[in-house]
Design an enzyme around this catalytic site. Sequence first.
Site, PDB file in Angstrom:
ATOM      1  N   HIS A 263       0.804  -1.225   0.000  1.00  0.00           N
ATOM      2  CA  HIS A 263       0.000   0.000   0.000  1.00  0.00           C
ATOM      3  C   HIS A 263       0.838   1.276   0.000  1.00  0.00           C
ATOM      4  O   HIS A 263       0.457   2.280  -0.584  1.00  0.00           O
ATOM      5  CB  HIS A 263      -0.955  -0.003   1.207  1.00  0.00           C
ATOM      6  CG  HIS A 263      -0.262   0.007   2.533  1.00  0.00           C
ATOM      7  ND1 HIS A 263       0.315  -1.130   3.072  1.00  0.00           N
ATOM      8  CD2 HIS A 263      -0.041   1.005   3.436  1.00  0.00           C
ATOM      9  CE1 HIS A 263       0.829  -0.839   4.248  1.00  0.00           C
ATOM     10  NE2 HIS A 263       0.640   0.464   4.495  1.00  0.00           N
ATOM     11  N   ASP A 264       1.981   1.255   0.656  1.00  0.00           N
ATOM     12  CA  ASP A 264       2.804   2.457   0.763  1.00  0.00           C
ATOM     13  C   ASP A 264       4.021   2.416  -0.153  1.00  0.00           C
ATOM     14  O   ASP A 264       5.025   3.089   0.113  1.00  0.00           O
ATOM     15  CB  ASP A 264       3.275   2.646   2.210  1.00  0.00           C
ATOM     16  CG  ASP A 264       2.269   3.437   3.046  1.00  0.00           C
ATOM     17  OD1 ASP A 264       1.424   4.128   2.435  1.00  0.00           O
ATOM     18  OD2 ASP A 264       2.314   3.341   4.278  1.00  0.00           O
ATOM     19  N   LYS A 267       5.994   5.560  -1.143  1.00  0.00           N
ATOM     20  CA  LYS A 267       6.848   6.311  -0.208  1.00  0.00           C
ATOM     21  C   LYS A 267       8.326   6.210  -0.563  1.00  0.00           C
ATOM     22  O   LYS A 267       9.151   6.979  -0.031  1.00  0.00           O
ATOM     23  CB  LYS A 267       6.626   5.814   1.216  1.00  0.00           C
ATOM     24  CG  LYS A 267       5.310   6.286   1.821  1.00  0.00           C
ATOM     25  CD  LYS A 267       5.185   5.872   3.284  1.00  0.00           C
ATOM     26  CE  LYS A 267       3.898   6.422   3.905  1.00  0.00           C
ATOM     27  NZ  LYS A 267       3.762   6.039   5.326  1.00  0.00           N
TER      28      LYS A 267
END
Length: 418
Positions: A263-264, A267
């Site tokens: 999901h990240d 980043k």
Amino acid sequence: MNSFNKRTAVRIAVVSALLAALVSPVAWFVAYKGAEDGTVWLAIDESRRLLHHFGAITLTGPEAGDNARKAASALAGGLFDIAEIYDRQGVKLAQAVTEEGEAVEEQLPSHVRPTYRAGFHESFRLEDRRWVLRVFVPLRGAAEADQITGYFEGVRVVPAWQRDQMRTNALNAALMVGFASLLCGTAIYPVVVRLSADNERKAREILDSHLSMMEALGRAIAMRDSDTGAHNFRVAWLAVRIGERLGVRGRAMQSLIVGSFLHDVGKISIPDAILLKPGKLDAEESKIMHTHVAHGEEIVSGIGWLEDAKAVVAAHHEKWDGSGYPRKLAGDEIPLAARIFAVADVFDALSSRRPYKEPMGFETTMSILEADTGSHFDAHVMAAFRPIAREVFNRLGQCNEEDVRRLLEERVRFHFGV
């Protein structure tokens, strides 16, 4: 024998049995008709031979009638029970009938004066169940092959022994075809099982490589965010548990797993000064931080199996009331996978230890989730999560990173079919 092999064996057996059931009657019919045709053409050939022998092919001149009677007498009682010979105008020159022929003659359908140019036959059952074959043979002289010189018509009452023999031969042919179908199924089974085993092994190897890549990406993200990979394992496992409660299956569940774990992923593109800043981000820094969603979409888009992560990656910061980012989606506009993940992510963030905070207790964590239901969270998803919340809280509280990794791996292998 494992469940797949059992299913394969049953399916091959069913198909083989159906094939045998369908093909065997066809084989019986073909063999029976072949025997019937063989009997007819044998009778036709033999009748022509005898007609030639008695000079009853060229039916002209003063001896035509006598020759026809001799030939008819020879044919009746041999291959035929009724033998009739006609001249080229269709006038009957001779007829010979056996006792069997007399018994069936009245039951035979009548026919017009012969004018046919090619031989043929009729097959029919009489009222008393006797089987009768009737052949029609145009006669041609040797000198003029195309010139019809007369006609021969013969009736044969097929004896019981011949009928039984034909049925037996046809039945044997049908049984052989049926046996061959079953034998083919038996021979195919180990080949199918072996090919399936090879495919399963290759699929497992591919899945293992995909999961290893997914885990490596997840760990890289977590290390940049001053965290371990445990968060990714936990939220992915939590999302799976909620998804199972909601009936998510197949490709949708696989997408939920990959999306939750990655999901990240966006980043990776956020500068360390912002990503690792200990204090609160200012407006400009928050704007940059929010771009990790778009960067994550770009990373997973068009990369085969990573494409499945897109729904969660793109919408995991959306909120039920439309106040999230980046697209301010609301309600059912938000993909179900992202709505499931939102609950799992916040639950884990509140209830687990982070470098900057201590874990919250179960009651406090749930009270925050309940307060945000209908604004941040989908009430339907919360209704599915609520009955298992205490169980997963207690279980995760006893797990280290390796433990939760094993929990997720077990569900991954189940839902990916390996």
